[in-house]
Design an enzyme around this catalytic site. Structure first.
Site, mmCIF file in Angstrom:
data_model
loop_
_atom_site.group_PDB
_atom_site.id
_atom_site.type_symbol
_atom_site.label_atom_id
_atom_site.label_comp_id
_atom_site.label_asym_id
_atom_site.label_seq_id
_atom_site.Cartn_x
_atom_site.Cartn_y
_atom_site.Cartn_z
ATOM 1 N N ALA A 9 49.149 37.512 39.638
ATOM 2 C CA ALA A 9 50.261 38.529 39.671
ATOM 3 C C ALA A 9 50.695 38.671 37.961
ATOM 4 C CB ALA A 9 51.565 38.176 40.613
ATOM 5 N N SER A 10 49.718 38.481 37.286
ATOM 6 C CA SER A 10 50.255 38.203 35.809
ATOM 7 C C SER A 10 49.900 39.883 35.363
ATOM 8 C CB SER A 10 49.414 37.280 35.208
ATOM 9 O OG SER A 10 47.972 37.704 35.317
ATOM 10 N N VAL A 60 42.826 29.125 41.521
ATOM 11 C CA VAL A 60 42.982 29.149 43.034
ATOM 12 C C VAL A 60 41.340 28.665 43.506
ATOM 13 C CG1 VAL A 60 44.557 30.724 43.504
ATOM 14 C CG2 VAL A 60 42.095 31.539 43.357
ATOM 15 N N ASN A 86 45.155 37.898 46.108
ATOM 16 C CA ASN A 86 44.879 38.966 45.144
ATOM 17 C C ASN A 86 43.886 38.519 44.025
ATOM 18 O OD1 ASN A 86 45.165 41.911 43.700
ATOM 19 N ND2 ASN A 86 46.188 40.278 42.233
ATOM 20 N N SER A 138 37.509 44.703 48.652
ATOM 21 C CA SER A 138 37.310 45.967 47.828
ATOM 22 C C SER A 138 36.279 46.941 48.646
ATOM 23 C CB SER A 138 36.323 45.491 46.744
ATOM 24 O OG SER A 138 35.733 46.602 46.120
ATOM 25 N N TYR A 151 30.080 39.720 43.738
ATOM 26 C CA TYR A 151 31.390 40.310 44.092
ATOM 27 C C TYR A 151 31.306 40.995 45.324
ATOM 28 C CZ TYR A 151 35.767 42.844 43.042
ATOM 29 O OH TYR A 151 36.824 43.667 43.085
ATOM 30 N N LYS A 155 33.881 39.801 48.536
ATOM 31 C CA LYS A 155 34.783 40.756 49.150
ATOM 32 C C LYS A 155 34.415 41.109 50.730
ATOM 33 C CE LYS A 155 37.375 41.141 45.466
ATOM 34 N NZ LYS A 155 38.767 40.618 45.649
ATOM 35 N N ILE A 184 40.372 51.320 40.639
ATOM 36 C CA ILE A 184 41.688 50.995 40.307
ATOM 37 C C ILE A 184 41.631 50.980 38.738
ATOM 38 C CG2 ILE A 184 44.031 50.079 40.648
ATOM 39 C CD1 ILE A 184 42.641 51.485 43.149
#
Ligand code: NAP
Length: 245
Positions: A9-10, A60, A86, A138, A151, A155, A184
């Site tokens: 969340a940074s 994480v 996230n 994603s 990736y 996902k 995004i």
């Protein structure tokens, strides 16, 4: 006040989720890996909305650090009502040239990191018979993508994990869903070459890149009572990119 934890969340999508959940009345735990300044600025924005915020550094992909993140946030703010999985990275490259390190880093952070974080949080939610978990997957977890075997696998794996956890947790009233964003505008997509950006827009019926707020709105909805009959769902927030998938 309900309590939410958002990993990563940074900045980017995670920061937008933290603010959207604060707007919906949550105190928010803010996880980050390296960017302490970004995490503190998300926390300040949450506090400006009249909610409590706590910042905690944790990689994480390390099981103990992920568990430490959950317990630090619960110690500071109280039991979790919402968890947003996230945190994520990319290490792109053609599969034949992708080394084990790039494969492993993405699987370890994006998929195992989500599992390591969700487990300690889920334990308490099941005991309390309440909670909402949202994993940020994603569009490429549904479709695959050139140069993103690692990736896309991570996902897609998150979607399998979400559907399994949704079945396991439903009898105790805990809901588990995924959001599948398209492209995004964040640091993660800032380096996409111009030619590829044009191709992406051609395959995006709504004709634009998404914003972190587009994704955060779906996350806030999934954490709300309005989504009380939704679990195991994969909500596409991709400008129509996955139509027909
Ligand atoms: P971003 O701006 O690069 O932010 C990534 C976040 O993840 C940062 O807060 C970062 O922390 C954190 N993070 C990275 N590695 C970590 C680790 N090992 N442990 C804990 N935290 C870690 O990316 P974003 O675009 O907002 O992406 C957020 C999520 O959405 C990711 O899972 C991504 O895969 C997914 N997504 C993004 C898009 C897109 O187009 N942008 C599309 C679909 C899905 P630090 O800043 O402290 O390093």
């Amino acid at each position: 006040m309900p309590v939410a934890l958002v990993t990563g969340a940074s900045k980017g999508i995670g920061a937008a989720c933290a603010l959207a959940l604060a707007e919906a009345g949550h105190d928010v735990g803010i996880g980050f890996a390296n960017d302490a300044e970004g995490a503190e600025s998300t926390a300040q924005a949450v506090r400006n909305l009249g909610c409590r915020a706590v910042v905690h550094q944790a990689d994480v992909s390390d099981e103990d650090e992920a568990a430490g993140l959950v317990s630090a946030v619960e110690d500071a703010l109280g039991p979790l009502d919402a968890l947003i999985l996230n945190a994520g990275i990319t290490r792109d490259g053609p599969a034949l040239r992708m080394g084990a390190a790039d494969w492993g880093a993405v699987i370890d952070t994006n998929l195992s990191g989500a599992f390591y974080t969700v487990r300690p949080a889920l334990r308490g939610m099941l005991r309390r018979r309440t909670g909402s978990i949202v994993a940020i997957s994603s569009v490429v977890g549904l479709s695959g993508n050139i140069g993103q075997a690692n990736y896309s696998a991570a996902k897609a794996g998150m979607i399998g994990m979400v559907k399994s956890l949704a079945r396991e947790a439903a009898p105790r009233g805990v809901r588990v869903n995924a959001v599948a964003p398209g492209y995004i505008t964040t640091d993660m997509t800032a380096g996409i070459p111009e030619q590829f950006r044009e191709q992406i827009l051609e395959h995006t019926p709504l004709g634009r890149f998404g914003t972190p707020d587009d994704v955060a709105a779906a996350v806030r909805f999934l954490c709300s009572e309005d989504a009380g009959f939704m679990t195991g769902a994969v909500l596409s927030v991709d400008g129509g990119m996955a139509i027909g998938a």
